[in-house]
Design an enzyme around this catalytic site. Structure first.
Site, short mmCIF file in Angstrom:
data_model
loop_
_atom_site.label_atom_id
_atom_site.label_comp_id
_atom_site.label_asym_id
_atom_site.label_seq_id
_atom_site.Cartn_x
_atom_site.Cartn_y
_atom_site.Cartn_z
N LYS A 54 0.85 -1.18 0.00
CA LYS A 54 0.00 0.00 0.00
C LYS A 54 0.90 1.24 0.00
CE LYS A 54 -3.66 2.50 0.46
NZ LYS A 54 -4.41 2.77 -0.78
N ALA A 79 -11.99 5.68 -3.76
CA ALA A 79 -11.36 6.92 -3.32
C ALA A 79 -10.91 6.70 -1.88
CB ALA A 79 -12.32 8.10 -3.42
N ASN A 109 5.69 1.02 -2.22
CA ASN A 109 5.03 2.12 -2.95
C ASN A 109 5.14 3.39 -2.11
OD1 ASN A 109 2.43 3.79 -3.62
ND2 ASN A 109 2.70 2.43 -5.36
N CYS A 140 -1.93 9.21 -7.98
CA CYS A 140 -3.18 8.91 -7.29
C CYS A 140 -4.21 9.99 -7.57
CB CYS A 140 -2.97 8.82 -5.78
SG CYS A 140 -4.53 8.49 -4.92
N LYS A 175 5.25 5.38 -11.18
CA LYS A 175 3.90 4.95 -11.59
C LYS A 175 3.15 6.13 -12.20
CE LYS A 175 -0.03 2.28 -9.97
NZ LYS A 175 -0.54 1.46 -8.86
N THR A 203 -5.41 4.47 -11.64
CA THR A 203 -6.85 4.48 -11.98
C THR A 203 -7.23 5.74 -12.76
OG1 THR A 203 -7.25 5.48 -9.83
CG2 THR A 203 -7.50 3.09 -9.99
C1 LIG Z 1 -8.79 0.06 -3.60
C2 LIG Z 1 -7.59 0.47 -4.39
C3 LIG Z 1 -6.53 1.08 -3.73
C4 LIG Z 1 -5.40 1.49 -4.45
N1 LIG Z 1 -4.35 2.07 -3.78
C5 LIG Z 1 -3.21 2.40 -4.47
C6 LIG Z 1 -2.06 2.95 -3.78
O1 LIG Z 1 -2.04 3.11 -2.57
N2 LIG Z 1 -0.99 3.31 -4.53
C7 LIG Z 1 -0.94 3.12 -5.90
O2 LIG Z 1 0.07 3.44 -6.53
N3 LIG Z 1 -2.01 2.58 -6.56
C8 LIG Z 1 -3.12 2.22 -5.88
N4 LIG Z 1 -4.20 1.67 -6.55
C9 LIG Z 1 -4.12 1.47 -8.02
C10 LIG Z 1 -3.75 0.04 -8.40
O3 LIG Z 1 -2.49 -0.33 -7.89
C11 LIG Z 1 -3.77 -0.14 -9.95
O4 LIG Z 1 -2.86 0.78 -10.51
C12 LIG Z 1 -5.13 0.12 -10.57
O5 LIG Z 1 -6.17 -0.32 -9.72
C13 LIG Z 1 -5.30 -0.55 -11.95
O6 LIG Z 1 -5.14 -1.95 -11.89
P1 LIG Z 1 -6.39 -2.98 -11.71
O7 LIG Z 1 -7.41 -2.63 -12.75
O8 LIG Z 1 -5.79 -4.34 -11.86
O9 LIG Z 1 -6.91 -2.75 -10.33
C14 LIG Z 1 -5.33 1.26 -5.85
C15 LIG Z 1 -6.41 0.64 -6.49
C16 LIG Z 1 -7.52 0.22 -5.78
C17 LIG Z 1 -8.64 -0.47 -6.53
#
Ligand SMILES: Cc1cc2nc3c(=O)[nH]c(=O)nc-3n(C[C@H](O)[C@H](O)[C@H](O)COP(=O)(O)O)c2cc1C
Length: 313
Positions: A54, A79, A109, A140, A175, A203
């Site tokens: 995380k 969010a 991260n 983010c 990232k 995202t």
């Molecule tokens: C609930 C949630 C929390 C996330 N927290 C982080 C984070 O703390 N740091 C980060 O770089 N990306 C975070 N992400 C993004 C994911 O690492 C990833 O880049 C994104 O969800 C796309 O991949 P996926 O479609 O396989 O989920 C988060 C995504 C989700 C769904």
């Protein structure tokens, strides 16, 4: 005299990302795999390439008010607001437990509201043992400052990446945000700043409205869309980045099965991350890693890295 036994060797699944050798290209994505220890009893962590923690900040963060996760067709909006225990508590409480997990490859991260925040997090992690690489979250969408602001402004991104690179004792993967006009350009900025690898996508900035109350379905109003809904856009972006930079690319966005991982690799990724899929099935990352090996075996792929950039476009 008996004939020498020949053991059929499976495909070689190792990949190298910025000098870090991974036993599989399949990595658990940040924010969807806790601090890794939470998954210790659920999957065999030594069967996946690595996991990303995380996002870690200088101070602990409570995150955004709820509701902060909703399901959408073929995905979810979150969010969370980078809720985390802070880098110091991570090092003191979680890292010693992670280091006991057989075969765990840890990618930390890093997140901050300012460049100085990020540098402080990296300084703290530099002194901690056992971390393979840093992933710098410049993307983010769920915080009002820092985060996506870095990843959508090329001057800020250069500043952030170059200053973090200068203090980082480990390979630095930046990232990228998909919420830009030209992700190829942003990848080049990160590479020029010295990034050892880039990962994408984070995202997509999104909004969902409850038609009865006319209120946003997420308390933060907007959130980040992830899951299969974003996959074709993410694959296109990975391909665009592969034409713009020579550093390794770690691709993600909606991977739920081995064939999705193959698609990202064909588009130009050296490795992939799996995020949202772990919400539906906590074993998803391991299953995808296992199935990817089987897919390679059934397609006469001797080394998984043969797939990288091999799309005929
Ligand atoms: C609930 C949630 C929390 C996330 N927290 C982080 C984070 O703390 N740091 C980060 O770089 N990306 C975070 N992400 C993004 C994911 O690492 C990833 O880049 C994104 O969800 C796309 O991949 P996926 O479609 O396989 O989920 C988060 C995504 C989700 C769904």
């Amino acid at each position: 005299m008996s004939a020498p036994t020949t053991r059929a060797k499976g495909p070689d699944m190792r990949v190298n990302v910025a000098g870090v050798e991974l036993r599989s290209p399949v990595i658990a994505a940040s924010g969807t795999f806790g601090y890794g220890v939470e998954f210790e009893d659920i999957i065999s962590i030594d069967r996946i390439g690595a996991f990303v923690t995380k996002g870690l900040s200088r101070e602990p963060m409570a995150g955004n008010p709820t509701p902060r996760i909703i399901e959408t067709p073929a995905g979810m909006i979150n969010a969370i607001g980078l809720q985390n225990m802070g880098v110091k508590a991570f090092i003191a409480e979680k890292l010693p437990k992670i280091l006991k997990i057989k075969g765990a490859v840890i990618i930390a991260n890093v997140f901050g509201f300012t460049i100085e925040d990020c540098i402080e997090v990296i300084h703290a992690l530099n002194d901690a043992p056992g971390i393979a690489m840093y992933e710098l979250n410049a993307s983010c969408p769920n915080t009002s400052h820092g985060g996506m602001v870095f990843g959508t402004n090329h001057e800020l991104l250069f500043d952030l990446a170059s200053r973090c690179r200068a203090v980082s004792k480990r390979p630095l993967m930046v990232k990228l945000s998909p919420n830009v006009t030209s992700i190829g350009l942003m990848a080049r900025v990160a590479a020029d700043a010295g990034a050892d690898a880039v990962s994408l996508v984070n995202t997509f900035l999104a909004l969902a409205i409850d038609v009865e109350t006319r209120r946003p379905r997420i308390a933060n109003v907007t959130g980040g869309l992830s899951g299969p809904a974003i996959k074709p856009i993410a694959v296109r972006m990975v391909n665009e980045v592969s034409r713009a930079v020579r550093i390794p690319i770690v691709g993600m966005g909606g991977i739920v099965r081995a064939e999705d991982a193959v698609e990202f690799m064909l588009a130009g990724a050296t490795a992939v991350q799996v995020g949202t899929a772990s919400y539906a099935d906590p074993r998803a990352v391991e299953n995808i890693a296992t199935d990817l090996r089987k897919w390679c075996a059934s397609h006469d792929i001797a080394h998984v890295s043969e797939l990288t950039g091999a799309a005929i476009l």
